[in-house]
Structure formats: C-alpha cells, structure tokens
Design an enzyme around this catalytic site. Structure first.
Site, PDB file in Angstrom:
ATOM      1  N   TRP B 156       0.827  -1.214   0.000  1.00 29.78           N
ATOM      2  CA  TRP B 156       0.000   0.000   0.000  1.00 29.78           C
ATOM      3  C   TRP B 156       0.854   1.253   0.000  1.00 29.78           C
ATOM      4  O   TRP B 156       0.572   2.215  -0.727  1.00 29.78           O
ATOM      5  CB  TRP B 156      -1.004  -0.036   1.147  1.00 29.78           C
ATOM      6  CG  TRP B 156      -2.040  -1.087   0.885  1.00 29.78           C
ATOM      7  CD1 TRP B 156      -2.119  -2.322   1.483  1.00 29.78           C
ATOM      8  CD2 TRP B 156      -3.075  -1.048  -0.097  1.00 29.78           C
ATOM      9  NE1 TRP B 156      -3.160  -3.033   0.925  1.00 29.78           N
ATOM     10  CE2 TRP B 156      -3.773  -2.280  -0.041  1.00 29.78           C
ATOM     11  CE3 TRP B 156      -3.494  -0.084  -1.019  1.00 29.78           C
ATOM     12  CZ2 TRP B 156      -4.851  -2.581  -0.872  1.00 29.78           C
ATOM     13  CZ3 TRP B 156      -4.574  -0.370  -1.858  1.00 29.78           C
ATOM     14  CH2 TRP B 156      -5.230  -1.604  -1.772  1.00 29.78           C
ATOM     15  N   ASP B 225      -1.585   6.659   6.116  1.00 31.37           N
ATOM     16  CA  ASP B 225      -2.688   5.798   5.700  1.00 31.37           C
ATOM     17  C   ASP B 225      -2.944   4.832   6.855  1.00 31.37           C
ATOM     18  O   ASP B 225      -2.112   3.964   7.138  1.00 31.37           O
ATOM     19  CB  ASP B 225      -2.290   5.033   4.431  1.00 31.37           C
ATOM     20  CG  ASP B 225      -3.349   4.029   3.987  1.00 31.37           C
ATOM     21  OD1 ASP B 225      -4.385   3.873   4.680  1.00 31.37           O
ATOM     22  OD2 ASP B 225      -3.126   3.373   2.943  1.00 31.37           O
ATOM     23  N   LYS B 249     -12.441  -1.774   7.304  1.00 31.95           N
ATOM     24  CA  LYS B 249     -11.681  -2.717   8.136  1.00 31.95           C
ATOM     25  C   LYS B 249     -12.255  -2.724   9.547  1.00 31.95           C
ATOM     26  O   LYS B 249     -12.766  -3.718  10.013  1.00 31.95           O
ATOM     27  CB  LYS B 249     -10.210  -2.317   8.171  1.00 31.95           C
ATOM     28  CG  LYS B 249      -9.601  -1.883   6.866  1.00 31.95           C
ATOM     29  CD  LYS B 249      -9.469  -3.011   5.864  1.00 31.95           C
ATOM     30  CE  LYS B 249      -8.717  -2.529   4.620  1.00 31.95           C
ATOM     31  NZ  LYS B 249      -8.500  -3.605   3.655  1.00 31.95           N
TER      32      LYS B 249
END
Lengths: 414, 414
Positions: B156, B225, B249
C-alpha cells in the site's frame, strides 16, 4: 409496490431464509395441536415485526437520496444480518469472495438486460457521484487541447461544463440560463463544433425539472449525465459514447455511480488522471481494482431485479408517465393557483418543480404536507418553490395523495 | 460481542422502535390472559427471527470488507426499514434533511471523542477509498515541484508513492521490499529530505502485516494511511498533518473514506484537482458538497457508538492485544509448523500473515477451516500463505477457535 410488499415479503423471507422456516416450524411444534393454527399465523406475521406496518411509512418526495421500493427494503432487511445463509452480512463480505462476486455479476447482467447494453460497452460500478465523472470524462477521452461542446439546460450541466475547463477546451453551445432553465434547445439550431470530441447533455435536470425526450446527433460522441432519470424508461444505449448516473435517484442508495462506456473509448486517459478516475483500471478489473461500495451495489442489484420483475423499463415508463400526468394535470387545472415553470414538451417525468401563485403560502404548503406524511416537497434552495420528485419507487398512491392534498389546500387557501 | 447480541438486540428493538412494542402488545392482548405469557415470549423472541441464531454466524477473517460488530448489525437490521420512526430507511433520506444531518453530525462528534480530535482538524467523510487519497494528498498540499518522502513498508505504501509521482516529486527514503516487507525502519537512520513537504507512511500494511508501533518525526508533516488499523488503538492525532482510512476494516462497510486533515493545510489545491478531490470543497460543506455515502456513514456512526460503549480505544486496544497475543503465541509455539514472516517487534495487531512449514498443506488448512466456519484465511494472492485479519469486531472466541483448530491441524498433519 406499497401494497404488494405486505404479501410478498413473508414469502421472500421463507424462501431465502430456510432458517426462519425452521424457527417458525419448531416454534409451531412447541404448541399443542389445538393451538397450532393461531400460533403459526403469529409467527409467520412476526417474521416482519422488526419493521412497523406500511401505514407508518411516509411518502418521500426527496430528489435523492430518494424513496426505494418497499419490497426491496423488506428483502434487504431480511438479508442484512445473514445473506442467504452465508453466515455474514453483505457489508462484511470480501469483495473478492464468491458471495460478493455473484452479487456484482448478477447486478451487471440484470442492468445489461434492463437497458439492452451490448458487449461493445463496459458497465462500471464506481464511487464519487456524477460530480467525479464531470472530471473523469474529459480526463479519459480528451487531450488538453480538445474542443468539446456542452448543452447547459440546468445547474448540473453547468457544473459539468465548469469542471471540464480544467482538462479540455469545453464550449457552451446552448444555455437555458436566460430563461431560468425551463427548456431544451431545437437540435437543428445547435451550433456544434465539427471538431468537438463529444457533446455533453444532462438528460434530466433534477433541480429545474427539464428532461430530454429525444437526443441530439453529436458531431462525434454523445455523453449524457442520466443521474436522475436512469432506468426510468428505455434508452437506446448505442446512441451514446458514455452514460453515467449516480444511483441515489432510481436504482439504489447514494455512494454508487454507474458508468456505461463504449469500450473503444477506454485506455487513453491523460497522464494526470488519478488512478481511481481511470476507466481502464476499473474495466480491466471488473470494478474490483480496489474495494467497491459493496452494499450499495447489492442494493442496486435488488432494485434491478425488482425492475425486471415489473416487466422491464417499458412497463416502468408507463407507470412513470401516469404518475407525472396526474401531477402535471393537477397543476395545469388549478387556474394558476399552482404553476409549472417548465415548457410542457420537456417537463420531467421524475422531478416536478412548481410554484404557488401566492408565494407566501409555499411554506404553509410544505408544512401541512409534512403533517400528512408527505415530506421533502420544498424546492431546491437555488430556485425556491416546491418540487415533487416522483422516481420509479414513488407509488402511484403517493402521487394521488399529493394531488388530493393540493386540491384540498387550494380549496382552503384559493 | 457474539454473546451480548442475543440479549441486547430485543431490548434495542423495543427502545428504538416503539411501534414494535405496540405491535407486540396488541398481538399480546389479542390472546386470552391464560395464554399471554407464552405468546408474549414468542413475540418478543420473534422480533429477531428474521435473522438466524448466532451459531449460524461464521468467523470471517477477511482483510476488508470485514466482520462487523454483531450488535451493530442487529441494530442496523432493526432500523433498516424505518429509522427510529422517521417512516423511511436511512438509505432513502435526503442528505440535507434533519434526520441524516443528525446522523452525520453524531458520527463526526463520536469519532472526535474516540480519537480526541481537536478543532484544529477537519473530519471529512469521503468516497473512493485510500487509493483516491493517494492522489488527493499531493494534489491538495503540494506544488508539482515539491519533494516529498515515502517510507514503503508494503504494497500500500508503494501504491501511494507511485500515484504521487503524477503530482509532486516523491522519493522512497526507505523500502522493505528486499526483505519482502517484514520490517519497519530505524527512525534515526532515515535519510529525510529537509525540504520534504511531507513524510508518508502506511501505519499498518494489510497484506504484509507490519505495523508502526511508534511514529517517525517528519521534516515537515507526517501523513498516514491508517486504513487497516484506524480506531484499533488510541492515536495522538496532533502528531499528524493528515490521517486517512477506508472504513471497511474497523469502522464500517466499504464506500466511506475518512480523512482527518489539519485545517491550515486546506485551501491550496493544485488547479488540476478534480473538485471531488479538493479538501476545501468538502470541509466548507461539512462533507455535504454533493451526496455522500449516507448509509455507510450511518453504519460507521453505529460502530463509533459501539466503540465508545466498550470504553473507548484504550479498552479496544487491550482486547486487540489479547487476541493478537494468543494467535502469535500459537504460531511461535508450533515448533516451526506455523511461521510468521514479520519481525516480532512490528507485528500487526490487525492482520496476521503466516505460512506452513509444509507449504503443500496450506490449501488443506484453508479448506478444513472453512468447514469449521472460519473463512477468508487464504493469504493475499500477491504473497500466498495464510492471513488472519482480526479487526476490532473479531470476537475473542473467533481467535480462540482458530488457535484450537491450528493445534488440532498440526496434531493431525505435523
């Protein structure tokens, strides 16, 4: 729909949720034979007792997010906690798991049936609303120096034009602004640029209530924002290069944007295009490049099933014409007490703005209507007056109730 | 949570849905006194009969979308058709109506409580996932020539860096790629550019399972992030310029992206920034510039309420540490039958990748676990092996069941 829900939902529950059937029958057998009939009736009724009866439901005339089909809501309610025995909610499913894959594939194939979309077009389930597409379209199919033409029939077409100025050379070739956005141009009189990469229209202006009944022939490509009349009637998709729509009017909750784009237009995005705005990324990954708005896509899928079950968009359009007709008739037959500002030939079947001759009564109208469980009738803050949005899922009964109220209101205040 | 749901949900229903209470009592009074007790029990039980009993629920170890708190799902189920007597679903509400305004305002204020977010920061509810933020961040706070630093601890972080190359001059000042992304750098050894506009990290790498336990001091701004560990533990927000996270999530369904941005960073976006990626537009309009993902925001709000009810993030972190501990212990005490590739000091509390010494058994492990109703344990396609994602909403019982299964599997195949 309002009436059908009561009868269809318990059946849906029993069919889709075998465990409920088990629960009902085991509860059933827990009681002596002499009592079984009454008990089993209570249990089958109780399967929907988590929601109040239909008469508690308001008629919601909001412009979007908007009313959804009652049977779709009942089905979503029955599947929310455990989707068809999967042991989890759709909201919890991996977007790459077999359960969600079946949901998004079914949604796409049902939408292709509804609009008869050929394999020449990709169907993308995206995020960000039509406003994101205002940028995505020029970024994906234009170079910075490309001329493009915009017909501006209301606020949304104007916003689309302004955003495009960042990424290409758009020109407004017709604007209804001087007439307060109450009409659609004569296509023969349009001064299109022969080099224009595309001609952009907003097929239905949600705020001003003007709707294209036919479509102009573009120099190159026709691109249409159909957010507020998407799936409200049949459309010949082959006439368009791109059709895009936010879901939150006719086909689902907010948070899903559907883009139908001709495949040969995909793959030449400008270098500055954010990856999430690049059609190729989403087309190559079947809308699963990153996590899509899964629950919203599921809801759209339930709505598509419902529209097909109604007989498809030909039947849906008939209902929409009837609903709009009785509402416009009530306005036109009020001897000027109610007024529609829009040219008759292009009045929207979806969004019906109207004013009162005595403007000072408008607040009272909205207030009294709300007391009668008819909500969100206030016009958009930018134009005032009233607006009744009567999308696919607004029952005929809702429009009939509004019309009856309008006549009563006129009788008392006229 | 698994157990609490059974007892709390019927109460929630009665409290939040007076009409149910009415329904129950009227049904209740429809029966002779001698039968009332048994009938009323059936009716109160039947209020949740639309969903199967808890034991039908799987343990879902998906990396996101992921398992949600069972009591939150029950509450959403009870409110889906008619939100607190409003006569409509949250999915049907105008985003400018008083009902939804109260929902989004409560969600923001509860999130501010959870993370102790000061008024120096804007909280935005957006769309498009972290991937959209990979572009939004440089577009909003950089000029094209600005240098920025990226620490890349997994896939990511790498994607974030690559997207930034379109909008500024990013540099990878540390990458864990050569070690297959199993570690976090020594902050003292970082070669930061003193002119760097910001330092970007991915606080928890969902695929590789490495998590920052502390944070480096940036030359200018720290940007993180936090998609996969957002709200899993307390965070000192004041250390960051921007924190962003996809909801799917720990805090809700997919389709909502939360951005916490210091207000002084807002308002200087590059000219090419799509309006939907411009923080100023969303901050000035309280995330209501256009239609937000209303239902997803509502679900996040229910999760925030649940996290506060658990005692806030200090208590939530304790539970997460305990869950992770027993799982990592099971791996470490397996004499190499199970292996964690990640450096012990930076192992994620949220995503636990592991491999089997006998790789040929991995498919069998996943298959047998699924038979035991433990799903989505297959590792990400890019790294293989297994991965157990144990976010906030994964009950301790789920991790205990997995650990018991791992020991049994080892006994049979070791």
């Amino acid at each position: 729909m309002a009436t059908s829900a009561n009868t269809t939902t318990p059946n849906t529950l029993l069919l889709k949720n075998p465990s409920i059937f088990k629960t009902s029958t085991s509860a059933f057998h827990a009681f002596p034979i002499s009592k079984r009939l009454s008990i089993s009736i209570k249990c089958s009724h109780s399967a929907t007792v988590v929601a109040p009866p239909t008469q508690d439901r308001v008629f919601n005339f909001a412009a979007g997010p908007a009313t959804l089909p009652e049977n779709v809501l009942r089905k979503a309610e029955s599947e929310l906690y455990n989707w068809r025995g999967a042991g989890m909610s759709v909201m919890e499913m991996s977007h790459r798991g077999k359960e969600f894959m079946s949901i998004i594939q079914k949604a796409e194939s049902d939408l292709r049936k509804l609009l008869d979309i050929s394999d020449d077009y990709a169907v993308l389930f995206l995020q960000g609303g039509a406003t994101t597409q205002f940028a995505s379209i020029p970024l994906n199919i234009c170079k910075p120096q490309d001329p493009v033409d915009y017909i501006v029939t209301g606020s949304w077409g104007d916003k689309a034009f302004k955003e495009a100025t960042k990424y290409c050379k758009p020109k407004v070739i017709w604007s209804g602004k001087s007439d307060k956005y109450t009409g659609i141009p004569d296509f023969n009189a349009l001064d299109q640029n022969s080099d224009s990469r595309y001609l952009h229209i907003c097929a239905n202006e949600t705020i001003h209530g003007v709707e294209f009944k036919d479509y102009p022939t573009p120099a190159a490509l026709l691109v249409a924002d159909m957010s507020s009349n998407f799936c409200s009637k049949p459309v010949d998709v082959s006439k368009f290069g791109i059709i895009y729509a936010g879901a939150q009017k006719n086909v689902g909750p907010s948070g899903v944007t559907i883009v139908i784009v001709r495949k040969d237009l995909i793959g030449d995005a400008q270098e500055i295009t954010p990856v999430m705005l690049d059609y190729k990324i989403h087309a190559d990954n079947n809308s699963l490049y990153n996590t899509p708005p899964c629950y919203g896509i599921y809801m759209c899928g339930l709505v598509f099933e419902d529209l097909l079950a109604q007989g498809g968009l030909v039947e849906v359009e008939k209902k929409n014409i009837k609903k709009a007709q009785i509402l416009y008739d009530a306005i036109d037959e009020s001897n000027g007490f109610y007024r529609s500002p829009v040219e008759k030939s292009v009045r929207s079947l979806m969004n019906v703005p109207f004013t009162l001759e005595k403007a000072e009564l408008e607040a009272e109208f909205v207030k009294e209507a709300a007391k009668e469980k008819m909500i969100q009738l206030k016009g958009h803050r930018s134009v005032g007056g009233m607006r009744a949005s009567i999308y696919n899922a607004m029952p005929l009964a809702g429009v009939e109730k509004l019309v009856a109220f309008m006549k009563d209101f006129q009788a008392r205040h006229g």
